[in-house]
Design an enzyme around this catalytic site. Sequence first.
Site, mmCIF file in Angstrom:
data_model
loop_
_atom_site.group_PDB
_atom_site.id
_atom_site.type_symbol
_atom_site.label_atom_id
_atom_site.label_comp_id
_atom_site.label_asym_id
_atom_site.label_seq_id
_atom_site.Cartn_x
_atom_site.Cartn_y
_atom_site.Cartn_z
ATOM 1 N N GLU A 1 -2.035 -3.014 -9.177
ATOM 2 C CA GLU A 1 -3.288 -3.393 -8.508
ATOM 3 C C GLU A 1 -3.516 -4.897 -8.605
ATOM 4 O O GLU A 1 -3.949 -5.533 -7.636
ATOM 5 C CB GLU A 1 -4.477 -2.645 -9.129
ATOM 6 C CG GLU A 1 -4.439 -1.134 -8.929
ATOM 7 C CD GLU A 1 -4.639 -0.710 -7.475
ATOM 8 O OE1 GLU A 1 -5.186 -1.506 -6.689
ATOM 9 O OE2 GLU A 1 -4.244 0.410 -7.122
ATOM 10 N N HIS A 19 -5.679 2.381 3.288
ATOM 11 C CA HIS A 19 -5.402 0.939 3.345
ATOM 12 C C HIS A 19 -4.142 0.656 4.159
ATOM 13 O O HIS A 19 -4.078 -0.291 4.931
ATOM 14 C CB HIS A 19 -5.222 0.376 1.929
ATOM 15 C CG HIS A 19 -6.476 0.454 1.103
ATOM 16 N ND1 HIS A 19 -6.508 0.098 -0.218
ATOM 17 C CD2 HIS A 19 -7.728 0.835 1.414
ATOM 18 C CE1 HIS A 19 -7.732 0.268 -0.690
ATOM 19 N NE2 HIS A 19 -8.495 0.720 0.276
ATOM 20 N N GLU A 46 -5.150 4.620 -0.843
ATOM 21 C CA GLU A 46 -4.091 3.657 -0.502
ATOM 22 C C GLU A 46 -3.519 3.956 0.889
ATOM 23 O O GLU A 46 -3.142 3.036 1.612
ATOM 24 C CB GLU A 46 -2.968 3.687 -1.542
ATOM 25 C CG GLU A 46 -3.392 3.382 -2.975
ATOM 26 C CD GLU A 46 -3.901 1.969 -3.206
ATOM 27 O OE1 GLU A 46 -3.920 1.176 -2.247
ATOM 28 O OE2 GLU A 46 -4.302 1.662 -4.341
ATOM 29 N N GLU A 62 -8.831 -3.440 -4.610
ATOM 30 C CA GLU A 62 -7.815 -3.563 -5.667
ATOM 31 C C GLU A 62 -8.492 -3.810 -7.012
ATOM 32 O O GLU A 62 -8.080 -3.272 -8.044
ATOM 33 C CB GLU A 62 -6.846 -4.729 -5.372
ATOM 34 C CG GLU A 62 -6.198 -4.713 -3.999
ATOM 35 C CD GLU A 62 -5.229 -3.564 -3.788
ATOM 36 O OE1 GLU A 62 -4.851 -2.923 -4.781
ATOM 37 O OE2 GLU A 62 -4.866 -3.300 -2.627
ATOM 38 N N GLU A 118 0.819 -1.210 0.000
ATOM 39 C CA GLU A 118 0.000 0.000 0.000
ATOM 40 C C GLU A 118 0.857 1.266 0.000
ATOM 41 O O GLU A 118 0.483 2.269 -0.610
ATOM 42 C CB GLU A 118 -0.936 -0.009 1.214
ATOM 43 C CG GLU A 118 -1.821 -1.245 1.306
ATOM 44 C CD GLU A 118 -2.902 -1.311 0.221
ATOM 45 O OE1 GLU A 118 -3.012 -0.351 -0.551
ATOM 46 O OE2 GLU A 118 -3.611 -2.321 0.148
ATOM 47 N N HIS A 160 -9.932 -0.520 -8.168
ATOM 48 C CA HIS A 160 -8.880 0.391 -8.631
ATOM 49 C C HIS A 160 -8.371 -0.018 -10.001
ATOM 50 O O HIS A 160 -8.165 0.831 -10.881
ATOM 51 C CB HIS A 160 -7.724 0.408 -7.633
ATOM 52 C CG HIS A 160 -8.078 1.072 -6.334
ATOM 53 N ND1 HIS A 160 -7.259 1.056 -5.241
ATOM 54 C CD2 HIS A 160 -9.171 1.768 -5.970
ATOM 55 C CE1 HIS A 160 -7.829 1.723 -4.252
ATOM 56 N NE2 HIS A 160 -8.988 2.155 -4.668
#
Lengths: 189, 76
Positions: free
Chosen positions: A135, A67, A64, A165, A35, A168
């Site tokens: 990703e 995360h 991110e 993910e 991340e 994204h």
Amino acid sequence: MWIYEKKLQYPVRVSTCNPKLAKYLIEQYGGADGELAAALRYLNQRYSIPDKVIGLLTDIGTEEFAHLEMIATMVYKLTKDATPEQLKEAGLDAHYVNHDNALFYNNAAGVPWTAAYIQAKGDPIADLYEDIAAEEKARATYQWIINMSDDPDLNDGLRFLREREIIHAQRFREAVEILKEERDRKKFF
Amino acid sequence: MFTTRKQYHPYVSPFDPCHPICTKTYVTPPNLYIPFQPPNLPQFPLHEALKKGTLWKVFYDPYYGPYETAYKGDIQ
């Protein structure tokens, strides 16, 4: 500028004291596809990319960090009351010698994070393709960690992160489509 | 519609040292099949979406490990 909200993006629950899982999870903290690498990659690339997709990189790069904070919480909870003996059993003895119970940006094998993990080629397509690949690699890493984990509460959080993910990767693919400028154009062959 | 899990069967040699895994699996997530999200796709209710990690049903593809079983209603 950022505004910080003092809560996690998704609740982090850990059911057992299991420093071994922390050793695996640290891959997503300071690993090549973790991340931290993701956040720094996107927030840096956004300066030299067409205006239409800057906002996307800002949004995803910011998420991110949310995360990263979840992963940090997981690692912290898994190790905070572990004794040196337990850390030794989990293979974290070298980490303990260097850092005590502190978190550090290194991967599951203990290799410290490096800026060499991320790229900024300046070519919008090359950079977005790197982001898509990053990703997918992060998604795969979450799968392998879930495979190693027997903690259902932890897996719940990891499943959420893995789903993000996928989203994204989808948005980065859409960014490529936007830059191709072929969308909505009537095609005659 | 597409599937998000695929299988293949690698060659197994009679001299392989480890017990062979005859069926290998891999994941092909939904984003591979939808080049650009079309408008008006079905959504999850908001509270459910916050838990699942996506608002869009078509992009929801949960992954479960060998030590856990999938929740009811989740696609595997």
